[in-house]
Design a protein around this motif. Structure first.
Motif, PDB file in Angstrom:
ATOM      1  N   THR A   8      -4.470  39.476  26.434  1.00 25.06           N
ATOM      2  CA  THR A   8      -3.709  39.840  27.735  1.00 25.06           C
ATOM      3  C   THR A   8      -4.595  40.644  28.856  1.00 25.06           C
ATOM      4  O   THR A   8      -5.345  41.405  28.423  1.00 25.06           O
ATOM      5  CB  THR A   8      -2.469  40.915  27.552  1.00 25.06           C
ATOM      6  OG1 THR A   8      -1.760  40.041  26.553  1.00 25.06           O
ATOM      7  CG2 THR A   8      -1.666  40.777  28.729  1.00 25.06           C
ATOM      8  N   HIS A  34      -1.614  42.235  35.008  1.00 23.13           N
ATOM      9  CA  HIS A  34      -1.123  41.406  36.033  1.00 23.13           C
ATOM     10  C   HIS A  34      -0.429  42.471  37.310  1.00 23.13           C
ATOM     11  O   HIS A  34       0.240  43.173  36.893  1.00 23.13           O
ATOM     12  CB  HIS A  34      -0.162  40.481  35.596  1.00 23.13           C
ATOM     13  CG  HIS A  34      -0.432  38.912  35.971  1.00 23.13           C
ATOM     14  ND1 HIS A  34      -1.148  38.240  34.789  1.00 23.13           N
ATOM     15  CD2 HIS A  34      -0.519  38.176  36.908  1.00 23.13           C
ATOM     16  CE1 HIS A  34      -1.262  37.152  35.224  1.00 23.13           C
ATOM     17  NE2 HIS A  34      -1.063  37.324  36.514  1.00 23.13           N
ATOM     18  N   VAL A  50       4.488  35.437  38.571  1.00 23.09           N
ATOM     19  CA  VAL A  50       3.867  35.751  37.082  1.00 23.09           C
ATOM     20  C   VAL A  50       4.384  37.315  36.721  1.00 23.09           C
ATOM     21  O   VAL A  50       3.944  38.193  37.288  1.00 23.09           O
ATOM     22  CB  VAL A  50       2.565  35.436  36.943  1.00 23.09           C
ATOM     23  CG1 VAL A  50       2.283  35.815  35.483  1.00 23.09           C
ATOM     24  CG2 VAL A  50       2.362  33.972  37.156  1.00 23.09           C
ATOM     25  N   SER A  92       3.553  38.450  33.145  1.00 28.88           N
ATOM     26  CA  SER A  92       2.650  38.647  32.246  1.00 28.88           C
ATOM     27  C   SER A  92       2.109  37.362  31.557  1.00 28.88           C
ATOM     28  O   SER A  92       2.785  36.312  31.593  1.00 28.88           O
ATOM     29  CB  SER A  92       3.162  39.485  31.083  1.00 28.88           C
ATOM     30  OG  SER A  92       2.317  40.149  30.071  1.00 28.88           O
ATOM     31  N   GLU A  93       0.927  37.444  31.052  1.00 30.69           N
ATOM     32  CA  GLU A  93       0.097  36.253  30.791  1.00 30.69           C
ATOM     33  C   GLU A  93      -0.528  36.564  29.324  1.00 30.69           C
ATOM     34  O   GLU A  93      -1.242  37.534  29.245  1.00 30.69           O
ATOM     35  CB  GLU A  93      -0.597  35.742  31.807  1.00 30.69           C
ATOM     36  CG  GLU A  93      -0.652  34.410  31.919  1.00 30.69           C
ATOM     37  CD  GLU A  93      -1.498  34.015  33.222  1.00 30.69           C
ATOM     38  OE1 GLU A  93      -1.441  32.561  33.623  1.00 30.69           O
ATOM     39  OE2 GLU A  93      -2.148  34.674  33.874  1.00 30.69           O
ATOM     40  N   GLN A  94      -0.674  35.619  28.405  1.00 29.25           N
ATOM     41  CA  GLN A  94      -1.358  35.834  27.202  1.00 29.25           C
ATOM     42  C   GLN A  94      -2.493  34.547  26.855  1.00 29.25           C
ATOM     43  O   GLN A  94      -1.832  33.557  27.183  1.00 29.25           O
ATOM     44  CB  GLN A  94      -0.427  36.121  25.798  1.00 29.25           C
ATOM     45  CG  GLN A  94       0.459  37.052  26.114  1.00 29.25           C
ATOM     46  CD  GLN A  94       1.160  37.405  24.703  1.00 29.25           C
ATOM     47  OE1 GLN A  94       1.308  36.492  24.000  1.00 29.25           O
ATOM     48  NE2 GLN A  94       1.831  38.588  24.331  1.00 29.25           N
ATOM     49  N   LEU A 131      -1.746  28.973  26.050  1.00 29.67           N
ATOM     50  CA  LEU A 131      -1.304  30.065  27.282  1.00 29.67           C
ATOM     51  C   LEU A 131       0.085  30.414  27.238  1.00 29.67           C
ATOM     52  O   LEU A 131       0.899  29.409  27.050  1.00 29.67           O
ATOM     53  CB  LEU A 131      -1.836  29.598  28.776  1.00 29.67           C
ATOM     54  CG  LEU A 131      -1.133  30.370  29.719  1.00 29.67           C
ATOM     55  CD1 LEU A 131      -1.637  31.464  30.154  1.00 29.67           C
ATOM     56  CD2 LEU A 131      -1.511  29.287  30.947  1.00 29.67           C
ATOM     57  N   ARG A 136       3.088  32.620  29.164  1.00 22.15           N
ATOM     58  CA  ARG A 136       3.252  33.231  30.592  1.00 22.15           C
ATOM     59  C   ARG A 136       4.802  33.513  30.745  1.00 22.15           C
ATOM     60  O   ARG A 136       5.575  32.473  30.449  1.00 22.15           O
ATOM     61  CB  ARG A 136       2.798  32.554  31.906  1.00 22.15           C
ATOM     62  CG  ARG A 136       2.692  32.992  32.955  1.00 22.15           C
ATOM     63  CD  ARG A 136       1.943  32.356  34.056  1.00 22.15           C
ATOM     64  NE  ARG A 136       2.503  31.064  34.380  1.00 22.15           N
ATOM     65  CZ  ARG A 136       1.763  30.081  35.035  1.00 22.15           C
ATOM     66  NH1 ARG A 136       0.704  30.196  35.273  1.00 22.15           N
ATOM     67  NH2 ARG A 136       2.620  28.956  35.175  1.00 22.15           N
ATOM     68  N   SER A 186       7.389  34.400  33.742  1.00 23.62           N
ATOM     69  CA  SER A 186       7.701  34.745  35.247  1.00 23.62           C
ATOM     70  C   SER A 186       9.181  35.371  35.400  1.00 23.62           C
ATOM     71  O   SER A 186       9.884  34.762  34.575  1.00 23.62           O
ATOM     72  CB  SER A 186       7.512  33.560  35.810  1.00 23.62           C
ATOM     73  OG  SER A 186       6.258  32.863  35.727  1.00 23.62           O
ATOM     74  N   TRP A 209       9.835  30.912  30.606  1.00 27.28           N
ATOM     75  CA  TRP A 209       8.683  31.073  29.597  1.00 27.28           C
ATOM     76  C   TRP A 209       7.730  29.864  29.630  1.00 27.28           C
ATOM     77  O   TRP A 209       8.465  28.832  29.452  1.00 27.28           O
ATOM     78  CB  TRP A 209       9.267  31.089  28.180  1.00 27.28           C
ATOM     79  CG  TRP A 209       8.546  31.174  27.002  1.00 27.28           C
ATOM     80  CD1 TRP A 209       7.925  30.020  26.535  1.00 27.28           C
ATOM     81  CD2 TRP A 209       8.240  32.237  25.956  1.00 27.28           C
ATOM     82  NE1 TRP A 209       7.354  30.168  25.435  1.00 27.28           N
ATOM     83  CE2 TRP A 209       7.440  31.827  24.963  1.00 27.28           C
ATOM     84  CE3 TRP A 209       8.593  33.486  26.066  1.00 27.28           C
ATOM     85  CZ2 TRP A 209       6.963  32.372  24.012  1.00 27.28           C
ATOM     86  CZ3 TRP A 209       8.046  34.408  24.945  1.00 27.28           C
ATOM     87  CH2 TRP A 209       7.451  33.954  23.889  1.00 27.28           C
ATOM     88  N   ARG A 210       6.570  30.118  29.942  1.00 27.59           N
ATOM     89  CA  ARG A 210       5.656  28.996  30.054  1.00 27.59           C
ATOM     90  C   ARG A 210       4.531  28.809  29.005  1.00 27.59           C
ATOM     91  O   ARG A 210       4.032  30.009  28.714  1.00 27.59           O
ATOM     92  CB  ARG A 210       4.961  28.928  31.517  1.00 27.59           C
ATOM     93  CG  ARG A 210       4.123  27.803  31.630  1.00 27.59           C
ATOM     94  CD  ARG A 210       4.553  26.556  32.039  1.00 27.59           C
ATOM     95  NE  ARG A 210       5.279  26.588  33.373  1.00 27.59           N
ATOM     96  CZ  ARG A 210       4.867  25.835  34.365  1.00 27.59           C
ATOM     97  NH1 ARG A 210       4.079  24.934  34.471  1.00 27.59           N
ATOM     98  NH2 ARG A 210       5.962  25.810  35.584  1.00 27.59           N
ATOM     99  N   VAL A 223      -8.514  32.434  36.024  1.00 30.13           N
ATOM    100  CA  VAL A 223      -7.247  33.149  36.776  1.00 30.13           C
ATOM    101  C   VAL A 223      -7.898  33.918  38.016  1.00 30.13           C
ATOM    102  O   VAL A 223      -9.161  34.472  37.914  1.00 30.13           O
ATOM    103  CB  VAL A 223      -6.325  33.995  35.842  1.00 30.13           C
ATOM    104  CG1 VAL A 223      -5.480  32.959  35.042  1.00 30.13           C
ATOM    105  CG2 VAL A 223      -7.116  35.005  35.207  1.00 30.13           C
TER     106      VAL A 223
END
Lengths: 244, 244
Positions: A240, A243, B181, B183-185, B213, B215, B217, B227-228, B241
């Motif tokens: 992670t 952000h 966004v 949080s992103e992993q 990925l 993500r 949002s 949930w992406r 990014v």
DNA sequence: GAGTGGTCTAGACCACCGA
DNA sequence: CGGTGGTCTAGACCACTCA
């Protein structure tokens, strides 16, 4: 106005630059308090609002932190692992584990074309390579190579890197350099043989995919100074980044 | 002062929230000019400086952009691909290619435990799944699944998603929702069979690693709404990014 | 030249901290 | 209580854009 007027930069930018230099130069240690906004304003011949704007940008950049009612403080240099975290995939709120760092070695290298271009060096320019291994609960999870222009860090000593300060701490303490991430790339790759053996992935196990990270960092004047390459085992783990 | 005083929030926060709502509500179209800082200040009973601070935060969040001497404008909703870019590994300055989007389908799902928790829903809550394929120079490079709470987006129509507005455009136009966004992993994984076939990776080729990925949002009030999940082929490519 | 965003100031009050 | 950061104001001037 006493601030040197090099270009026709806005005053708050000049104040920000000046403070950046004084911080990088080690005028204050980590967690030392800066003078108050009013004192700085007096000293620099600017208004409190202008100083405040400069400080706010440095807070945002992570060089300072503020505590209401107490003061403004110099932030510690970021750890070598950086702002990233390793956690369980799909769990966004999880408290991440701390990682243990192991210094593997300092060696010399010549820049490949990519790296020379990214670091704005000539082809085959000499580089230092600092290799580090990261463990989580004792098990290796990531392998880091930091590549630095050898000329900029002449006299770098492996003993410093073995110590608790780590690479970023050493750069700050010994060379007065503080790095900031410029750009970051992610990629999935099969783990190459050399890296696999360093990460303790034996031939018995089938080939494993690795998260491959490339990061370019620069000093506070924007000169690119570090090419960081990281292979990360993300079996049951996810990577992670902070952000906004 | 005319701004509704719900809590004891600072005035600039109230102004920011109000403007966020009016933007999400569609009061202005993309690239429309907002009233000037002075007009807003008058209208809202705040000073120009306070309005400016609120606007600055919305600019930073990407909802607005400013042009000196011209005005402040509403930014277009981000494309479905997001702020990320695909480029050649090691080249940081490269101009990235545009990706072509292909809508694959809208289906219904029940939330797994992870997803329910992340989206703050009960277990097995109904979800919409929007599947999209991304191509670069015609070749598939990424597969996206967007999972949304079905109740929040009742009446979602696949025809809207096939159109040029895409998912984020549709959410904004039809539901007045603008996502950010949270949080992103990132993770490296071997490409699962179903995704492999959708990405046109045939059984003849050995297993390929994929950049995976995740993500989360949320809308502008902080309610998590998307949930992406993205599988990305990074053979000869890298995923970038934005960096502050 | 009028209108806009961008910077800067001086002064005010508040909320919070620690002695 | 005094000192700090956090907010807010009114007014000023600048640089830029466009008619």
């Amino acid at each position: 106005m006493t601030v040197g007027t090099l270009k026709r930069q806005p005053l708050y930018v000049q104040v920000r630059q000046l403070l950046m230099q004084r911080i990088a130069g080690g005028e204050w240690q980590a967690h030392d308090a800066l003078p108050s906004e009013w004192e700085l304003a007096d000293e620099l011949g600017a208004s409190q609002g202008t100083v405040r704007k400069a400080l706010s940008e440095l807070v945002e950049a992570g060089l300072l932190y503020r505590q209401q009612g107490r003061g403004t403080y110099v932030a510690a240099a970021p750890g070598d692992w950086g702002e990233a975290r390793l956690l369980t995939p799909g769990l966004f709120m999880e408290q991440p584990d701390e990682l243990a760092r192991e210094f593997l070695g300092l060696s010399r290298f010549n820049a490949s074309e990519d790296i020379a271009e990214a670091l704005q060096l000539r082809r085959l320019a000499p580089l230092l390579r600092i290799r580090q291994l990261w463990r989580r609960h004792g098990a290796p999870v990531a392998l880091d190579d930091a590549l630095l222009p050898a000329e900029a860090f002449d006299g770098m000593d492996a003993r410093w890197l073995r110590g608790s300060a780590g690479l970023y701490g050493t750069l700050q303490q010994r060379f007065g350099v503080r790095l900031q991430v410029v750009s970051e790339q992610f990629r999935a790759e099969m783990l190459p043989r050399e890296e696999a053996s360093l990460l303790g992935v034996t031939g018995m196990v089938a080939d494993v995919p690795a998260l491959c990270l490339l990061r370019l960092s620069a000093d506070m004047d924007g000169r690119p100074l570090e090419w960081r390459q990281r292979y990360c085992l993300t079996h049951q783990l996810a990577y992670t980044v902070k952000h906004g």
